[in-house]
Structures are given as C-alpha cells and as structure tokens.
Motif scaffolding. Structure first.
Motif, PDB file in Angstrom:
ATOM      1  N   ALA A   7      26.523  42.747 -24.808  1.00 56.59           N
ATOM      2  CA  ALA A   7      25.270  43.043 -25.510  1.00 56.59           C
ATOM      3  C   ALA A   7      24.444  41.770 -25.664  1.00 56.59           C
ATOM      4  N   VAL A   8      23.141  41.926 -25.514  1.00 56.25           N
ATOM      5  CA  VAL A   8      22.223  40.796 -25.636  1.00 56.25           C
ATOM      6  C   VAL A   8      22.310  40.224 -27.049  1.00 56.25           C
ATOM      7  N   GLY A   9      22.504  38.919 -27.132  1.00 58.75           N
ATOM      8  CA  GLY A   9      22.525  38.236 -28.420  1.00 58.75           C
ATOM      9  C   GLY A   9      23.837  38.325 -29.175  1.00 58.75           C
ATOM     10  N   CYS A  10      24.824  39.030 -28.650  1.00 62.92           N
ATOM     11  CA  CYS A  10      26.115  39.154 -29.331  1.00 62.92           C
ATOM     12  C   CYS A  10      27.031  38.028 -28.860  1.00 62.92           C
ATOM     13  N   ALA A  11      27.619  37.327 -29.801  1.00 60.07           N
ATOM     14  CA  ALA A  11      28.475  36.190 -29.458  1.00 60.07           C
ATOM     15  C   ALA A  11      29.965  36.516 -29.594  1.00 60.07           C
ATOM     16  N   SER A  12      30.295  37.801 -29.740  1.00 58.53           N
ATOM     17  CA  SER A  12      31.698  38.186 -29.911  1.00 58.53           C
ATOM     18  C   SER A  12      32.506  37.865 -28.660  1.00 58.53           C
ATOM     19  N   ARG A  13      33.693  37.286 -28.891  1.00 63.39           N
ATOM     20  CA  ARG A  13      34.609  36.959 -27.801  1.00 63.39           C
ATOM     21  C   ARG A  13      35.956  37.594 -28.099  1.00 63.39           C
ATOM     22  N   CYS A  14      36.580  38.045 -27.048  1.00 63.19           N
ATOM     23  CA  CYS A  14      37.886  38.680 -27.183  1.00 63.19           C
ATOM     24  C   CYS A  14      38.954  37.582 -27.250  1.00 63.19           C
ATOM     25  N   LEU A  15      39.331  37.222 -28.466  1.00 63.25           N
ATOM     26  CA  LEU A  15      40.318  36.168 -28.695  1.00 63.25           C
ATOM     27  C   LEU A  15      41.604  36.795 -29.245  1.00 63.25           C
ATOM     28  N   PRO A  16      42.712  36.056 -29.227  1.00 62.50           N
ATOM     29  CA  PRO A  16      43.976  36.633 -29.713  1.00 62.50           C
ATOM     30  C   PRO A  16      43.907  37.174 -31.144  1.00 62.50           C
ATOM     31  N   ASN A  17      43.063  36.584 -31.994  1.00 61.00           N
ATOM     32  CA  ASN A  17      42.994  37.037 -33.384  1.00 61.00           C
ATOM     33  C   ASN A  17      41.860  38.043 -33.631  1.00 61.00           C
ATOM     34  N   SER A  18      41.198  38.521 -32.579  1.00 56.74           N
ATOM     35  CA  SER A  18      40.072  39.456 -32.735  1.00 56.74           C
ATOM     36  C   SER A  18      40.485  40.753 -33.417  1.00 56.74           C
ATOM     37  N   LYS A  19      41.616  41.331 -32.994  1.00 53.55           N
ATOM     38  CA  LYS A  19      42.069  42.594 -33.579  1.00 53.55           C
ATOM     39  C   LYS A  19      42.382  42.431 -35.068  1.00 53.55           C
ATOM     40  N   LEU A  20      42.915  41.270 -35.428  1.00 55.16           N
ATOM     41  CA  LEU A  20      43.219  41.020 -36.838  1.00 55.16           C
ATOM     42  C   LEU A  20      41.938  41.023 -37.675  1.00 55.16           C
ATOM     43  N   LYS A  21      40.842  40.633 -37.062  1.00 57.88           N
ATOM     44  CA  LYS A  21      39.543  40.628 -37.748  1.00 57.88           C
ATOM     45  C   LYS A  21      38.851  41.983 -37.666  1.00 57.88           C
ATOM     46  N   GLY A  22      39.504  42.963 -37.035  1.00 57.55           N
ATOM     47  CA  GLY A  22      38.936  44.292 -36.912  1.00 57.55           C
ATOM     48  C   GLY A  22      37.953  44.432 -35.765  1.00 57.55           C
ATOM     49  N   LEU A  23      37.968  43.478 -34.853  1.00 59.71           N
ATOM     50  CA  LEU A  23      37.044  43.491 -33.724  1.00 59.71           C
ATOM     51  C   LEU A  23      37.798  43.942 -32.474  1.00 59.71           C
ATOM     52  N   THR A  24      37.302  45.021 -31.862  1.00 63.50           N
ATOM     53  CA  THR A  24      37.925  45.518 -30.632  1.00 63.50           C
ATOM     54  C   THR A  24      36.898  45.466 -29.501  1.00 63.50           C
ATOM     55  N   PHE A  25      37.399  45.457 -28.282  1.00 64.61           N
ATOM     56  CA  PHE A  25      36.534  45.384 -27.103  1.00 64.61           C
ATOM     57  C   PHE A  25      36.820  46.575 -26.209  1.00 64.61           C
ATOM     58  N   HIS A  26      35.731  47.106 -25.623  1.00 57.86           N
ATOM     59  CA  HIS A  26      35.843  48.357 -24.878  1.00 57.86           C
ATOM     60  C   HIS A  26      35.144  48.222 -23.531  1.00 57.86           C
ATOM     61  N   VAL A  27      35.899  48.550 -22.463  1.00 61.07           N
ATOM     62  CA  VAL A  27      35.325  48.497 -21.111  1.00 61.07           C
ATOM     63  C   VAL A  27      34.334  49.638 -20.950  1.00 61.07           C
ATOM     64  N   PHE A  28      33.418  49.477 -20.023  1.00 58.39           N
ATOM     65  CA  PHE A  28      32.422  50.504 -19.771  1.00 58.39           C
ATOM     66  C   PHE A  28      33.093  51.748 -19.191  1.00 58.39           C
ATOM     67  N   PRO A  29      32.589  52.922 -19.544  1.00 60.03           N
ATOM     68  CA  PRO A  29      33.202  54.173 -19.068  1.00 60.03           C
ATOM     69  C   PRO A  29      33.156  54.287 -17.543  1.00 60.03           C
ATOM     70  N   THR A  30      34.101  55.013 -17.006  1.00 54.96           N
ATOM     71  CA  THR A  30      34.104  55.267 -15.562  1.00 54.96           C
ATOM     72  C   THR A  30      33.171  56.421 -15.208  1.00 54.96           C
ATOM     73  N   ASP A  31      32.927  57.321 -16.166  1.00 53.63           N
ATOM     74  CA  ASP A  31      31.978  58.426 -15.959  1.00 53.63           C
ATOM     75  C   ASP A  31      30.576  57.817 -15.843  1.00 53.63           C
ATOM     76  N   GLU A  32      29.933  58.019 -14.697  1.00 53.92           N
ATOM     77  CA  GLU A  32      28.638  57.382 -14.407  1.00 53.92           C
ATOM     78  C   GLU A  32      27.552  57.779 -15.405  1.00 53.92           C
ATOM     79  N   ASN A  33      27.545  59.039 -15.838  1.00 52.83           N
ATOM     80  CA  ASN A  33      26.518  59.483 -16.796  1.00 52.83           C
ATOM     81  C   ASN A  33      26.662  58.774 -18.135  1.00 52.83           C
TER      82      ASN A  33
END
Length: 180
Positions: A7-33
């Motif tokens: 996302a534009v302007g978002c500085a979130s990084r997937c680090l080892p402690n991200s989940k502990l902070k409640g931050l999760t990362f999600h790959v883009f869907p495979t469904d094209e729509n």
C-alpha cells in the motif's frame, strides 16, 4: 528478504515480531476479479506504465488495510474471509507525495483529460477568432487613415500618430477580449 506492505505510504514490514504486535500480511488473491478489486481499492498506478499497478508474486498487504470484521479468527492462524476487499488506506494527503497514487479511476482520468483537451481546442478557436478580428480591424483602420491622409484631411504626422495609437488600442483590446 523482508516483505513490505504494497500500500502507498504504508511502512509495515513483515518481521519476526509482527504477529505478536497483531500485524499480519496477506498475499494477493489468485482469483483475478478479487485481485483486481484489491488493486483498484489501493488506487495505485505503476510508475513505469500508464495503467494501474499489478502485484507481483509475493507482494502483500498488511492487516492495517482491512476491517476487523474482514478476518476469520476461528482457526489458530488468522485468515481473511473469502472475497474481502481492503478498505482502510491513509487520507488523500499521502497520495500527493506519490506520483503513483491516484484518487480517480483510469476511466475518470481519461474523461477529465478529454474535457481539458476540448476546452483547449475551444480556447484555441476563440483565440484564432480574436486574432482574425484584430487583423480585420487593423486593416480597416489603416485604410481609413490612408484615405484621410490622401484627401489631405490629416497630416503625415497625424497619420503616423493615429496609426501608432490604433496599433496600441488594438493590442489592448485583444488582451482584454482574451482575458475576459
């Protein structure tokens, strides 16, 4: 390699402690729509192309861009519910500093561009009309001054002054017509 939120302007990084902070990362869907809806929701353009940005394999969005109700928390791993679309992005102020972020869809931008081009063409025609009117007026004034001089109704000096005055008057008249 550390994954970063796309996302534009978002500085979130997937680090080892991200989940502990409640931050999760999600790959883009495979469904094209659904993927297309995610990309459009991001309002991000590709800096190297005219079209919208396309996610590459491995690009992710962080959980900050989804509502709490978008998540399925029943399993041990937090997942997105099927078909959800990211909807939380920074205010429009962040997009002003990034040329690859837009507030309008490409169709709306094309429509705006077409309007500007149409206005430019109308202005060009108007300017051509004004310049044509100026030429006709100058020609008419020059002819009148010449006739007055030929009939000995004015001197050469007066004719020169009138012609200089007429040129200045025509120029000012054109500027006023064009500005208003």
């Amino acid at each position: 390699m550390v994954k970063c939120c796309s996302a534009v302007g978002c500085a979130s990084r997937c680090l080892p402690n991200s989940k502990l902070k409640g931050l999760t990362f999600h790959v883009f869907p495979t469904d094209e729509n659904v993927k297309r809806k995610w990309v459009l929701a991001m309002k991000r353009l590709d800096v190297n192309a005219v079209d919208t940005w396309e996610p590459k394999k491995g690009d992710v969005l962080c959980s900050r861009h989804f509502k709490k109700t978008d998540f399925d928390r029943s399993a041990p791993n937090i997942k997105l519910k099927p078909g959800v679309i990211p909807s939380i992005f920074d205010s429009p102020s962040h997009s002003q500093e990034h040329s690859y972020s837009v507030m309008d869809s490409p169709k709306k931008l094309k429509h705006k561009l077409d309007q500007v081009i149409s206005e430019l063409e109308d202005t060009k025609k108007s300017l051509q009309n004004v310049l044509g009117r100026q030429r006709r007026l100058q020609k008419s004034l020059r002819k009148t001054i010449r006739e007055l001089k030929d009939e000995c109704l004015i001197s050469q000096e007066t004719a020169n002054r009138l012609e200089a005055f007429c040129w200045e008057w025509c120029r000012e008249s054109i500027e006023q017509d064009y500005i208003s």
